[in-house]
Design a protein around this motif. Structure first.
Motif, PDB file in Angstrom:
ATOM      1  N   PRO A 234       0.883  -1.111   0.084  1.00 27.08           N
ATOM      2  CA  PRO A 234      -0.227  -0.019  -0.056  1.00 27.08           C
ATOM      3  C   PRO A 234       0.867   1.115   0.219  1.00 27.08           C
ATOM      4  CG  PRO A 234       0.181  -0.931   2.247  1.00 27.08           C
ATOM      5  CD  PRO A 234       0.710  -1.819   1.324  1.00 27.08           C
ATOM      6  N   ASP A 235       0.355   2.232  -0.703  1.00 20.42           N
ATOM      7  CA  ASP A 235       0.809   3.458  -0.478  1.00 20.42           C
ATOM      8  C   ASP A 235       0.738   4.445   0.939  1.00 20.42           C
ATOM      9  OD1 ASP A 235       1.619   3.620  -3.241  1.00 20.42           O
ATOM     10  OD2 ASP A 235      -0.396   4.026  -3.665  1.00 20.42           O
ATOM     11  N   VAL A 236      -0.440   3.890   1.471  1.00 24.03           N
ATOM     12  CA  VAL A 236      -0.877   4.426   2.752  1.00 24.03           C
ATOM     13  C   VAL A 236      -1.461   3.208   3.637  1.00 24.03           C
ATOM     14  CG1 VAL A 236      -2.431   5.848   4.003  1.00 24.03           C
ATOM     15  CG2 VAL A 236      -1.550   6.756   1.843  1.00 24.03           C
ATOM     16  N   LEU A 237      -0.939   3.105   4.871  1.00 19.06           N
ATOM     17  CA  LEU A 237      -1.299   2.115   5.627  1.00 19.06           C
ATOM     18  C   LEU A 237      -1.944   2.950   6.994  1.00 19.06           C
ATOM     19  CD1 LEU A 237       0.053  -1.456   6.583  1.00 19.06           C
ATOM     20  CD2 LEU A 237      -1.017  -0.055   8.519  1.00 19.06           C
ATOM     21  N   VAL A 238      -3.160   2.733   7.369  1.00 18.96           N
ATOM     22  CA  VAL A 238      -3.791   3.418   8.578  1.00 18.96           C
ATOM     23  C   VAL A 238      -4.063   2.230   9.570  1.00 18.96           C
ATOM     24  CG1 VAL A 238      -5.391   4.759   9.667  1.00 18.96           C
ATOM     25  CG2 VAL A 238      -4.835   5.033   7.075  1.00 18.96           C
ATOM     26  N   GLU A 239      -3.135   2.084  10.795  1.00 22.15           N
ATOM     27  CA  GLU A 239      -2.931   1.169  11.717  1.00 22.15           C
ATOM     28  C   GLU A 239      -4.234   1.597  12.856  1.00 22.15           C
ATOM     29  OE1 GLU A 239      -3.026  -1.694  13.618  1.00 22.15           O
ATOM     30  OE2 GLU A 239      -2.487  -0.050  14.868  1.00 22.15           O
ATOM     31  N   CYS A 240      -5.221   0.779  13.067  1.00 17.51           N
ATOM     32  CA  CYS A 240      -6.106   0.953  14.157  1.00 17.51           C
ATOM     33  C   CYS A 240      -6.391   0.161  15.235  1.00 17.51           C
ATOM     34  CB  CYS A 240      -7.614   1.233  13.149  1.00 17.51           C
ATOM     35  SG  CYS A 240      -7.348   2.465  11.848  1.00 17.51           S
ATOM     36  N   THR A 241      -5.526  -0.919  15.198  1.00 19.34           N
ATOM     37  CA  THR A 241      -5.645  -1.835  16.038  1.00 19.34           C
ATOM     38  C   THR A 241      -4.894  -1.545  17.420  1.00 19.34           C
ATOM     39  OG1 THR A 241      -3.751  -3.300  15.488  1.00 19.34           O
ATOM     40  CG2 THR A 241      -5.849  -3.758  14.336  1.00 19.34           C
ATOM     41  N   GLY A 242      -3.845  -1.084  17.416  1.00 15.35           N
ATOM     42  CA  GLY A 242      -2.792  -1.066  18.432  1.00 15.35           C
ATOM     43  C   GLY A 242      -2.135  -2.420  18.960  1.00 15.35           C
ATOM     44  N   ASN A 243      -2.491  -3.229  18.222  1.00 20.97           N
ATOM     45  CA  ASN A 243      -1.810  -4.524  18.261  1.00 20.97           C
ATOM     46  C   ASN A 243      -0.437  -4.689  18.192  1.00 20.97           C
ATOM     47  OD1 ASN A 243      -0.549  -7.293  17.479  1.00 20.97           O
ATOM     48  ND2 ASN A 243      -2.371  -7.921  18.452  1.00 20.97           N
ATOM     49  N   PRO A 244       0.746  -4.860  18.874  1.00 22.50           N
ATOM     50  CA  PRO A 244       1.905  -4.720  18.622  1.00 22.50           C
ATOM     51  C   PRO A 244       2.557  -5.396  17.584  1.00 22.50           C
ATOM     52  CG  PRO A 244       1.773  -4.824  21.055  1.00 22.50           C
ATOM     53  CD  PRO A 244       0.659  -5.091  20.590  1.00 22.50           C
ATOM     54  N   LEU A 248       4.120  -3.258  13.952  1.00 21.83           N
ATOM     55  CA  LEU A 248       5.398  -3.449  13.414  1.00 21.83           C
ATOM     56  C   LEU A 248       5.466  -4.100  12.049  1.00 21.83           C
ATOM     57  CD1 LEU A 248       7.366  -4.889  16.649  1.00 21.83           C
ATOM     58  CD2 LEU A 248       7.653  -2.647  15.726  1.00 21.83           C
ATOM     59  N   ASP A 249       4.564  -4.818  11.674  1.00 22.14           N
ATOM     60  CA  ASP A 249       4.396  -5.501  10.513  1.00 22.14           C
ATOM     61  C   ASP A 249       4.015  -4.492   9.505  1.00 22.14           C
ATOM     62  OD1 ASP A 249       5.208  -8.023  11.170  1.00 22.14           O
ATOM     63  OD2 ASP A 249       3.119  -8.875  11.567  1.00 22.14           O
ATOM     64  N   SER A 250       3.217  -3.453  10.108  1.00 19.68           N
ATOM     65  CA  SER A 250       2.679  -2.555   9.426  1.00 19.68           C
ATOM     66  C   SER A 250       3.792  -1.509   8.752  1.00 19.68           C
ATOM     67  CB  SER A 250       1.458  -1.579   9.988  1.00 19.68           C
ATOM     68  OG  SER A 250       0.454  -2.507  10.170  1.00 19.68           O
ATOM     69  N   MET A 251       4.604  -1.500   9.659  1.00 18.67           N
ATOM     70  CA  MET A 251       5.832  -0.523   9.175  1.00 18.67           C
ATOM     71  C   MET A 251       6.675  -0.959   8.031  1.00 18.67           C
ATOM     72  SD  MET A 251       7.030   0.814  13.159  1.00 18.67           S
ATOM     73  CE  MET A 251       6.130   1.467  14.295  1.00 18.67           C
ATOM     74  N   CYS A 252       6.815  -2.231   8.057  1.00 18.07           N
ATOM     75  CA  CYS A 252       7.397  -2.787   6.911  1.00 18.07           C
ATOM     76  C   CYS A 252       6.584  -3.265   5.585  1.00 18.07           C
ATOM     77  CB  CYS A 252       7.963  -4.039   7.550  1.00 18.07           C
ATOM     78  SG  CYS A 252       9.169  -3.885   8.838  1.00 18.07           S
ATOM     79  N   LYS A 253       5.259  -2.938   5.839  1.00 18.13           N
ATOM     80  CA  LYS A 253       4.535  -3.446   4.846  1.00 18.13           C
ATOM     81  C   LYS A 253       4.297  -2.371   3.474  1.00 18.13           C
ATOM     82  CE  LYS A 253       1.348  -6.225   2.693  1.00 18.13           C
ATOM     83  NZ  LYS A 253       1.886  -7.440   2.214  1.00 18.13           N
ATOM     84  N   VAL A 254       4.262  -1.050   3.895  1.00 14.05           N
ATOM     85  CA  VAL A 254       3.917  -0.131   2.858  1.00 14.05           C
ATOM     86  C   VAL A 254       5.294  -0.162   1.947  1.00 14.05           C
ATOM     87  CG1 VAL A 254       2.644   1.455   4.165  1.00 14.05           C
ATOM     88  CG2 VAL A 254       5.076   1.680   4.581  1.00 14.05           C
ATOM     89  N   GLY A 255       4.816   0.237   0.692  1.00  7.96           N
ATOM     90  CA  GLY A 255       5.509   0.509  -0.528  1.00  7.96           C
ATOM     91  C   GLY A 255       6.513   1.598  -0.453  1.00  7.96           C
ATOM     92  N   VAL A 260       2.683   5.315   6.916  1.00  9.10           N
ATOM     93  CA  VAL A 260       2.093   4.696   7.973  1.00  9.10           C
ATOM     94  C   VAL A 260       1.484   5.451   9.300  1.00  9.10           C
ATOM     95  CG1 VAL A 260       2.149   2.577   9.995  1.00  9.10           C
ATOM     96  CG2 VAL A 260       3.684   2.497   7.702  1.00  9.10           C
ATOM     97  N   CYS A 261       0.211   5.502   9.338  1.00 15.14           N
ATOM     98  CA  CYS A 261      -0.480   6.484  10.163  1.00 15.14           C
ATOM     99  C   CYS A 261      -0.917   5.428  11.259  1.00 15.14           C
ATOM    100  CB  CYS A 261      -1.540   7.218   9.825  1.00 15.14           C
ATOM    101  SG  CYS A 261      -2.066   8.335  11.108  1.00 15.14           S
ATOM    102  N   LEU A 262      -0.317   5.771  12.683  1.00 13.80           N
ATOM    103  CA  LEU A 262      -0.714   4.939  13.694  1.00 13.80           C
ATOM    104  C   LEU A 262      -1.899   5.744  14.461  1.00 13.80           C
ATOM    105  CD1 LEU A 262       2.726   3.619  15.044  1.00 13.80           C
ATOM    106  CD2 LEU A 262       1.378   2.701  13.302  1.00 13.80           C
ATOM    107  N   THR A 263      -2.962   5.003  14.608  1.00 12.98           N
ATOM    108  CA  THR A 263      -4.143   5.728  15.368  1.00 12.98           C
ATOM    109  C   THR A 263      -4.682   4.854  16.603  1.00 12.98           C
ATOM    110  OG1 THR A 263      -6.048   4.521  14.212  1.00 12.98           O
ATOM    111  CG2 THR A 263      -5.015   6.559  13.313  1.00 12.98           C
ATOM    112  N   GLY A 264      -4.326   3.557  16.548  1.00  9.23           N
ATOM    113  CA  GLY A 264      -4.481   2.371  17.712  1.00  9.23           C
ATOM    114  C   GLY A 264      -3.484   2.548  18.798  1.00  9.23           C
TER     115      GLY A 264
END
Length: 348
Positions: A234-244, A248-255, A260-264
């Motif tokens: 993804p170009d943008v990843l909005v993280e809404c779970t707060g699950n650690p 961390l996986d989200s930070m490595c996932k974006v293109g 990466v925007c952390l809201t959880g």
């Protein structure tokens, strides 16, 4: 009048007080009849005694920060009797800090802000409340059944504003977004993404219940695999779970050049074996940005009100899975599977 209250930082102290004082004039000139209060994880944490602060010289805190009401009286002429209104949650600190001084109280630097139903200000789970004109946000009359979603929508509006500001550091042409978590914030984040014309993917662990259909009704894609297993950069990843792990996986996932925007909010206290060096390499070499976003100022509330007015009313209504009357208030705060957004109905 009735009010749902807690003794701050005392677990299990949730009480319905039948004879609570009328809102003090010092709270604001606009008098409002409460219609509904939305409930979220913050309320659960306050009830559990994890935090919370009563107003000065008061022992109990009226909870509820997701408001919706109708104006009973406004001597300032800002609003008319009968207008639908919500109230901004956070107020600037009295010092004020550099950000609060320019109405960016969501970015308070010294922590001396106050928040309705959370920190130093009474909440909205009471029959009537008052608000200052600068913190009153009018809503379209057509949002009477769903306007209580304005507070979480304001959080999402701020998150998207932050994402777009960062995106414009270079040529900004995002095409897809991955949202992790299909709770109220995640679903609203997906809604805002579809309104921006993006290809939207939502990840959640639920395989049954209303979440998959709510996502598909937006024209978005629903995934139940792990972040790493989703076939997307993804170009943008909005993280809404707060699950650690998900964070961390989200930070490595974006293109490349992704955001990466952390809201959880994570609870903390959990250690994960993780290759921090690989994460650092990815962030640096791909020009990736990770930002955190919380709360909102008046600008974001107005953006959220406009976004809700554009949205399909039936879809917004489906987001509210439980409407609980004030007479059964305790049930509204119980945690259980299958709930997305729970609303306490103060008119029942």
């Amino acid at each position: 009048m009735r009010a749902v209250t807690v003794s701050p930082q005392v677990p299990g102290s949730l009480r319905l007080v039948e004879e609570w004082p009328e809102p003090a004039a010092a709270e604001g000139a606009i008098l409002v009849e409460a219609l509904a209060v939305g409930i979220c994880g913050t309320d659960q944490e306050i009830i559990a005694g994890q935090y919370g602060e009563a107003p000065p010289d008061q022992e109990r805190l009226v909870i509820g920060h997701e408001s919706l009401g109708r104006v009973l009286a406004d001597p300032t002429g800002t609003l008319r009797r009968g207008d639908l209104v919500a109230a901004v949650v956070r107020h600037p600190d009295p010092v004020p800090c550099r950000n609060c001084a320019v109405d960016e109280w969501d970015m308070c630097r010294n922590g001396l802000y106050t928040e309705h139903g959370i920190k130093g200000l009474p909440g909205f789970a009471r029959d009537r409340w008052r608000v200052q004109p600068r913190f009153a946000v009018p809503l379209d009359a057509a949002l009477a059944q769903v306007g209580v979603l304005l507070e979480p929508a304001s959080v999402v509006a701020k998150a998207w504003e932050q994402i777009e500001r960062v995106g414009h550091r270079a040529r900004w042409d995002p095409r897809n977004v991955l949202v992790t978590g299909a709770g109220p914030i995640g679903l609203l984040a997906a809604l805002f993404a579809t309104q921006r014309g993006l290809s939207v993917h939502v990840l959640d662990r639920n395989t049954t219940g209303p979440k998959p259909e709510l996502v598909r009704a937006l024209g978005a894609n629903y995934h139940t695999a792990s972040v790493n297993e989703v076939d997307l950069q993804p170009d943008v990843l909005v993280e809404c779970t707060g699950n650690p792990t998900v964070v961390l996986d989200s930070m490595c996932k974006v293109g490349p050049t992704g955001i990466v925007c952390l809201t959880g909010v994570s609870s903390g206290g959990r250690t994960i074996d993780f290759d921090a060096g690989a994460l650092n390499r990815t962030l640096v070499l791909e020009n990736t940005v990770v930002i955190g976003s919380v709360n909102a100022n008046r600008r974001h509330w107005k953006q959220a009100a406009a976004a809700l007015a554009r949205a399909d009313r039936s879809w917004l209504d489906s987001l509210i899975t439980h409407r609980i009357p004030m007479s059964d208030f305790a049930a509204a705060y119980e945690v259980s599977e299958g709930k997305i957004k729970v609303v306490l109905d103060l008119t029942a």
